[in-house]
Design an enzyme around this catalytic site. Structure first.
Site, short mmCIF file in Angstrom:
data_model
loop_
_atom_site.label_atom_id
_atom_site.label_comp_id
_atom_site.label_asym_id
_atom_site.label_seq_id
_atom_site.Cartn_x
_atom_site.Cartn_y
_atom_site.Cartn_z
N GLY A 2 0.82 -1.21 0.00
CA GLY A 2 0.00 0.00 0.00
C GLY A 2 0.85 1.26 0.00
O GLY A 2 1.37 1.66 1.05
N LEU A 3 0.97 1.87 -1.17
CA LEU A 3 1.68 3.16 -1.27
C LEU A 3 0.73 4.24 -1.79
O LEU A 3 0.57 5.30 -1.17
CB LEU A 3 2.90 3.03 -2.20
N PRO A 58 -5.70 8.03 -2.50
CA PRO A 58 -6.65 8.68 -3.40
C PRO A 58 -6.10 10.01 -3.95
O PRO A 58 -6.30 10.32 -5.12
CB PRO A 58 -7.88 8.90 -2.52
N THR A 113 -3.36 -3.72 -5.50
CA THR A 113 -3.50 -5.08 -6.03
C THR A 113 -3.48 -6.08 -4.88
O THR A 113 -2.64 -5.97 -3.96
CB THR A 113 -2.33 -5.37 -7.00
N ARG A 119 -7.25 -16.07 -42.19
CA ARG A 119 -8.41 -15.23 -42.55
C ARG A 119 -8.29 -14.80 -44.02
O ARG A 119 -7.30 -14.15 -44.40
CB ARG A 119 -8.44 -14.00 -41.63
N GLU A 150 3.06 1.58 -11.20
CA GLU A 150 4.52 1.53 -10.93
C GLU A 150 5.27 2.62 -11.71
O GLU A 150 6.33 2.39 -12.30
CB GLU A 150 5.06 0.15 -11.29
#
Ligand code: FAD
Length: 385
Positions: free
Chosen positions: A130-131, A134, A165, A269, A364
């Site tokens: 947790g870095l 809000p 995450t 295709r 990051e």
């Protein structure tokens, strides 16, 4: 798809074995389900974590405590193969190994290491980091989450984190908070009263990955919860440098999966009476994607070898993250266009990777922040504020 530059031939036998083992795991355990997980926005962490632990990829570049203690290139190769499956899978492994286990391993007390690292390496305990807050993302120096020592000697933690995450599935959170002594890291068991972690929904990217807010409401922690070995922002920044190394390798896997899908599609295709891969415009897209993929792989391998030699710098990691994520996103977008209408469905991996890479471009350190890192390296002038 042919490895034209024969880059993997330069890997050691052990590194190639790791590649094949992780690739088989992804083919067996992830690829058959990942489209559904993405659509349903689930990541079956409790099933996958012990399997990833047995595979040996959780904290695989750390020594001791049940970790594999492998070299950086091996870790990179594993990240590449995991992210060829999905960026959410690689994010899980990066957060566990580089963002949650690494700070405990590097800066933790003997008790913290003994308590958490063996269980985390085995996938029996899940970690988060947790870095981000809000109101403080690219500029974490302004963080408001704070911890105060109360007269009993306990720490009292208050504040909020965002975009975390693994947050709501974690057993332990490594939380960075302001204290009277500057930023410190705290090892917070997530069953501590006052800790809550609601999941963030409605994401259009990294859907097969759990992302959460963290709230700390007078969370009382013993004096021993603080990471004794580091003070200041260099603590979280050093963890991010570790994790970014995994990203700059991982996105090579996502890009490879997109290009393979586009090559397959373009040769089967038929339009205007011939495979679309026979049109020069399609071949141009494929050829430049091949060039981008090869260049990214060479960058990753070179930086991996610098890391193994002990000389890798954070600026070099910024170079690799910026260059390789942009290249991967470009390859994913080209592949998506080659697949036409099929390019927007989860029947093919391309749009899933493309959407995932939007998060990877942001987390990051955003592409803008890594651009400023390189701008400062070139000019000597910091342009962040
Ligand atoms: P902001 O910092 O508000 O930036 C918004 C825009 O402004 C960006 O384009 C940015 O580049 C630009 N900008 C900002 N400053 C400058 C400047 N000086 N010059 C030029 N442009 C600038 N965080 C964690 O701590 N732990 C996690 O596990 C984690 N997981 C994540 C998972 C996902 C899926 C996502 C999306 C994010 C995650 N993050 C996590 C947070 C992530 O690291 C931040 O989103 C990121 O650092 C950007 O912060 P922000 O979103 O607040 O954007």
């Amino acid at each position: 798809m042919d490895d034209l530059l024969r880059i993997d031939d330069t890997l050691s036998e052990e590194q190639r074995l790791i590649r094949d083992t992780v690739r088989d795991f992804v083919a067996d355990r992830v690829l058959p389900h990942i489209g559904d997980w993405f659509e349903e926005a689930v990541f079956p962490a409790r099933e996958l974590a012990p399997a990833l632990g047995s595979l040996g990829v959780l904290g695989m570049h750390l020594e001791g405590y049940g970790c594999a203690g492998l070299d950086a290139v091996s870790y990179g190769v594993a990240c590449r193969e995991l992210e060829a499956g999905d960026s959410g899978l690689r994010s899980f492994v990066s957060v566990q190994g580089s963002l949650a286990m690494f700070p405990i391993w590097k800066y933790g007390s003997a008790e913290q290491k003994d308590e958490w690292l063996p269980r985390m390496a085995a996938g029996d305990a899940i970690g988060c980091f947790g870095l981000t807050e809000p109101d403080h993302g690219s500029d974490p120096a302004g963080m408001r989450t704070h911890a105060k020592l109360d007269p009993s000697g306990d720490w009292i933690l208050n504040g909020a984190k965002m975009w975390i995450t693994n947050g709501s599935i974690a057993d332990v959170a490594v939380v960075w908070a302001q204290t009277e002594d500057g930023v410190r890291g705290f090892v917070v068991p997530t069953d501590t009263p006052g800790f809550t972690a609601p999941e963030i929904h409605k994401k259009m990217s990294l859907r097969a990955s759990v992302t959460s807010s963290l709230y700390f409401d007078d969370v009382r922690l013993p004096a021993s919860a603080v990471l004794p070995g580091v003070r200041g922002l260099k603590g979280p920044l050093s963890c991010l440098s570790e994790a970014r190394f995994g990203i700059l390798w991982g996105v090579v896997g996502a890009a490879r999966a997109c290009l393979e899908s586009a090559v397959d599609y373009s040769t089967s295709r038929i339009q205007f009476g011939r495979p679309i891969g026979g049109f020069q415009l399609t071949q141009e897209k494929l050829a430049w994607s091949y060039v981008g993929l090869g260049q990214s792989q060479l960058t990753a391998l070179h930086l991996g070898r610098l890391k193994d030699a002990g000389t890798l710098t954070p600026r070099q990691v910024s170079f690799g993250k910026l260059a390789n994520v942009r290249a991967a996103l470009d390859i994913a977008r080209q592949a998506r266009s080659i697949l036409g209408g099929n390019g927007i469905t989860l029947e093919y991996p391309v749009i899933r990777h493309m959407n995932n890479l939007e998060s990877v471009l942001t987390y990051e350190g955003t592409q803008e922040i890594h651009t400023l890192v390189l701008g400062e390296a070139l000019t000597g002038i910091p342009a962040y504020r």
